[in-house]
Design a protein around this motif. Structure first.
Motif, mmCIF file in Angstrom:
data_model
loop_
_atom_site.group_PDB
_atom_site.id
_atom_site.type_symbol
_atom_site.label_atom_id
_atom_site.label_comp_id
_atom_site.label_asym_id
_atom_site.label_seq_id
_atom_site.Cartn_x
_atom_site.Cartn_y
_atom_site.Cartn_z
ATOM 1 N N GLY A 37 0.036 5.123 -15.917
ATOM 2 C CA GLY A 37 0.237 4.899 -17.329
ATOM 3 C C GLY A 37 1.514 4.157 -17.667
ATOM 4 N N ALA A 38 2.426 4.015 -16.697
ATOM 5 C CA ALA A 38 3.704 3.346 -16.951
ATOM 6 C C ALA A 38 3.919 2.238 -15.927
ATOM 7 C CB ALA A 38 4.835 4.346 -16.869
ATOM 8 N N ASP A 39 4.860 1.355 -16.225
ATOM 9 C CA ASP A 39 5.200 0.267 -15.308
ATOM 10 C C ASP A 39 5.715 0.839 -13.982
ATOM 11 O OD1 ASP A 39 4.795 -2.415 -15.631
ATOM 12 O OD2 ASP A 39 6.854 -2.873 -16.197
ATOM 13 N N PRO A 40 5.311 0.256 -12.852
ATOM 14 C CA PRO A 40 5.795 0.740 -11.553
ATOM 15 C C PRO A 40 7.299 0.487 -11.375
ATOM 16 C CG PRO A 40 3.939 -0.785 -11.297
ATOM 17 C CD PRO A 40 4.340 -0.815 -12.727
ATOM 18 N N ASP A 41 7.905 1.217 -10.471
ATOM 19 C CA ASP A 41 9.289 0.972 -10.078
ATOM 20 C C ASP A 41 9.250 -0.163 -9.052
ATOM 21 O OD1 ASP A 41 11.921 0.977 -9.283
ATOM 22 O OD2 ASP A 41 11.827 2.927 -8.285
ATOM 23 N N TRP A 42 9.679 -1.336 -9.451
ATOM 24 C CA TRP A 42 9.566 -2.525 -8.601
ATOM 25 C C TRP A 42 10.680 -2.636 -7.574
ATOM 26 C CZ3 TRP A 42 5.059 -4.580 -8.389
ATOM 27 C CH2 TRP A 42 4.214 -4.563 -9.507
ATOM 28 N N VAL A 99 10.510 -11.254 -4.240
ATOM 29 C CA VAL A 99 9.585 -11.264 -5.375
ATOM 30 C C VAL A 99 10.314 -11.978 -6.506
ATOM 31 C CG1 VAL A 99 8.271 -9.866 -6.991
ATOM 32 C CG2 VAL A 99 8.547 -9.089 -4.624
ATOM 33 N N VAL A 100 9.868 -13.202 -6.782
ATOM 34 C CA VAL A 100 10.535 -14.046 -7.757
ATOM 35 C C VAL A 100 10.132 -13.687 -9.179
ATOM 36 C CG1 VAL A 100 10.850 -16.440 -8.527
ATOM 37 C CG2 VAL A 100 10.634 -15.929 -6.108
ATOM 38 N N HIS A 101 8.849 -13.410 -9.373
ATOM 39 C CA HIS A 101 8.348 -13.188 -10.712
ATOM 40 C C HIS A 101 7.173 -12.214 -10.656
ATOM 41 C CE1 HIS A 101 8.226 -14.343 -14.909
ATOM 42 N NE2 HIS A 101 6.941 -14.550 -14.833
ATOM 43 N N ILE A 102 7.116 -11.298 -11.609
ATOM 44 C CA ILE A 102 6.016 -10.342 -11.702
ATOM 45 C C ILE A 102 5.429 -10.450 -13.103
ATOM 46 C CG2 ILE A 102 5.331 -7.922 -11.620
ATOM 47 C CD1 ILE A 102 7.873 -7.453 -9.892
ATOM 48 N N THR A 103 4.118 -10.652 -13.164
ATOM 49 C CA THR A 103 3.438 -10.689 -14.463
ATOM 50 C C THR A 103 2.205 -9.794 -14.390
ATOM 51 O OG1 THR A 103 2.152 -12.635 -13.788
ATOM 52 C CG2 THR A 103 4.171 -13.039 -15.047
ATOM 53 N N THR A 104 1.759 -9.368 -15.545
ATOM 54 C CA THR A 104 0.509 -8.621 -15.608
ATOM 55 C C THR A 104 -0.625 -9.622 -15.476
ATOM 56 O OG1 THR A 104 1.543 -7.045 -17.117
ATOM 57 C CG2 THR A 104 -0.847 -7.028 -16.997
ATOM 58 N N ARG A 155 10.639 -4.917 -4.158
ATOM 59 C CA ARG A 155 11.554 -6.062 -4.007
ATOM 60 C C ARG A 155 12.388 -5.930 -2.733
ATOM 61 N NH1 ARG A 155 12.040 -9.308 -8.498
ATOM 62 N NH2 ARG A 155 11.241 -8.490 -10.458
ATOM 63 N N GLU A 156 12.914 -4.743 -2.475
ATOM 64 C CA GLU A 156 13.715 -4.521 -1.275
ATOM 65 C C GLU A 156 12.885 -4.693 -0.010
ATOM 66 O OE1 GLU A 156 15.552 -0.683 -1.739
ATOM 67 O OE2 GLU A 156 16.710 -1.342 -3.473
ATOM 68 N N GLY A 157 11.652 -4.222 -0.035
ATOM 69 C CA GLY A 157 10.762 -4.368 1.116
ATOM 70 C C GLY A 157 10.479 -5.823 1.434
ATOM 71 N N PHE A 158 10.217 -6.622 0.417
ATOM 72 C CA PHE A 158 9.974 -8.047 0.655
ATOM 73 C C PHE A 158 11.246 -8.751 1.123
ATOM 74 C CE2 PHE A 158 5.889 -7.542 -1.402
ATOM 75 C CZ PHE A 158 5.107 -8.422 -0.657
ATOM 76 N N ARG A 159 12.384 -8.308 0.636
ATOM 77 C CA ARG A 159 13.650 -8.878 1.105
ATOM 78 C C ARG A 159 13.815 -8.631 2.599
ATOM 79 N NH1 ARG A 159 17.212 -6.354 -2.380
ATOM 80 N NH2 ARG A 159 16.140 -7.404 -4.048
ATOM 81 N N THR A 175 0.832 -1.206 0.000
ATOM 82 C CA THR A 175 0.000 0.000 0.000
ATOM 83 C C THR A 175 0.868 1.257 0.000
ATOM 84 O OG1 THR A 175 -1.345 -1.284 1.551
ATOM 85 C CG2 THR A 175 -2.167 0.820 0.978
ATOM 86 N N GLU A 176 1.955 1.230 0.767
ATOM 87 C CA GLU A 176 2.874 2.374 0.795
ATOM 88 C C GLU A 176 3.496 2.624 -0.578
ATOM 89 O OE1 GLU A 176 5.694 1.341 3.806
ATOM 90 O OE2 GLU A 176 4.260 1.669 5.428
ATOM 91 N N GLN A 177 3.649 1.569 -1.367
ATOM 92 C CA GLN A 177 4.212 1.702 -2.716
ATOM 93 C C GLN A 177 3.164 2.165 -3.722
ATOM 94 O OE1 GLN A 177 7.480 1.454 -3.340
ATOM 95 N NE2 GLN A 177 7.713 1.103 -1.163
ATOM 96 N N GLY A 178 1.924 2.391 -3.252
ATOM 97 C CA GLY A 178 0.883 2.929 -4.117
ATOM 98 C C GLY A 178 0.010 1.881 -4.787
ATOM 99 N N PHE A 179 0.106 0.637 -4.334
ATOM 100 C CA PHE A 179 -0.700 -0.422 -4.932
ATOM 101 C C PHE A 179 -2.008 -0.618 -4.173
ATOM 102 C CE2 PHE A 179 3.675 -1.719 -6.003
ATOM 103 C CZ PHE A 179 3.561 -1.727 -7.382
ATOM 104 N N LEU A 180 -3.031 -1.024 -4.896
ATOM 105 C CA LEU A 180 -4.276 -1.488 -4.304
ATOM 106 C C LEU A 180 -4.130 -3.004 -4.199
ATOM 107 C CD1 LEU A 180 -6.689 0.511 -6.614
ATOM 108 C CD2 LEU A 180 -6.002 1.119 -4.297
ATOM 109 N N VAL A 181 -4.224 -3.540 -2.985
ATOM 110 C CA VAL A 181 -4.022 -4.968 -2.778
ATOM 111 C C VAL A 181 -5.341 -5.693 -3.012
ATOM 112 C CG1 VAL A 181 -3.266 -6.754 -1.170
ATOM 113 C CG2 VAL A 181 -2.189 -4.507 -1.127
ATOM 114 N N ASP A 182 -5.355 -6.534 -4.038
ATOM 115 C CA ASP A 182 -6.542 -7.309 -4.382
ATOM 116 C C ASP A 182 -6.550 -8.636 -3.639
ATOM 117 O OD1 ASP A 182 -8.846 -8.195 -5.689
ATOM 118 O OD2 ASP A 182 -7.741 -8.904 -7.428
#
Length: 83
Positions: free
Chosen positions: A57-62, A76-81, A66-70, A36-43
């Motif tokens: 309109g653009a891809d997020p800065d991941w 974060v192993v894999h990210i897909t749309t 990734r650092e937060g989950f670390r 949520t802090e990164q600006g995502f809506l958690v589904d």
């Protein structure tokens, strides 16, 4: 009223994040806060995956995600749309 679709080029985009190793149950609250802090809506959020949405309109800065989950002891192993 005329609706011009070129005025706002942002859209809701869903992403599926595969996590490994699985986030421990007590860390799920911290994981939700991180997203949520990164600006995502958690589904959807489980110990081994997250489905989030972003309004942009653009891809997020991941990198911050990734650092937060670390820091939570996962990665974060894999990210897909998501469909």
């Amino acid at each position: 009223m005329h609706n011009n679709s070129t005025v706002n080029s942002t859209q809701l985009v869903r992403y599926h994040l595969q996590l490994s190793p699985a986030v421990e149950e007590p860390q799920l609250i911290k994981a939700r806060a991180l997203l949520t802090e990164q600006g995502f809506l958690v589904d959807q959020l489980t110990s081994d995956e997250a489905v989030v949405a972003s309004i942009q309109g653009a891809d997020p800065d991941w990198q911050p995600t990734r650092e937060g989950f670390r820091r939570l002891g996962s990665g974060v192993v894999h990210i897909t749309t998501a469909e």
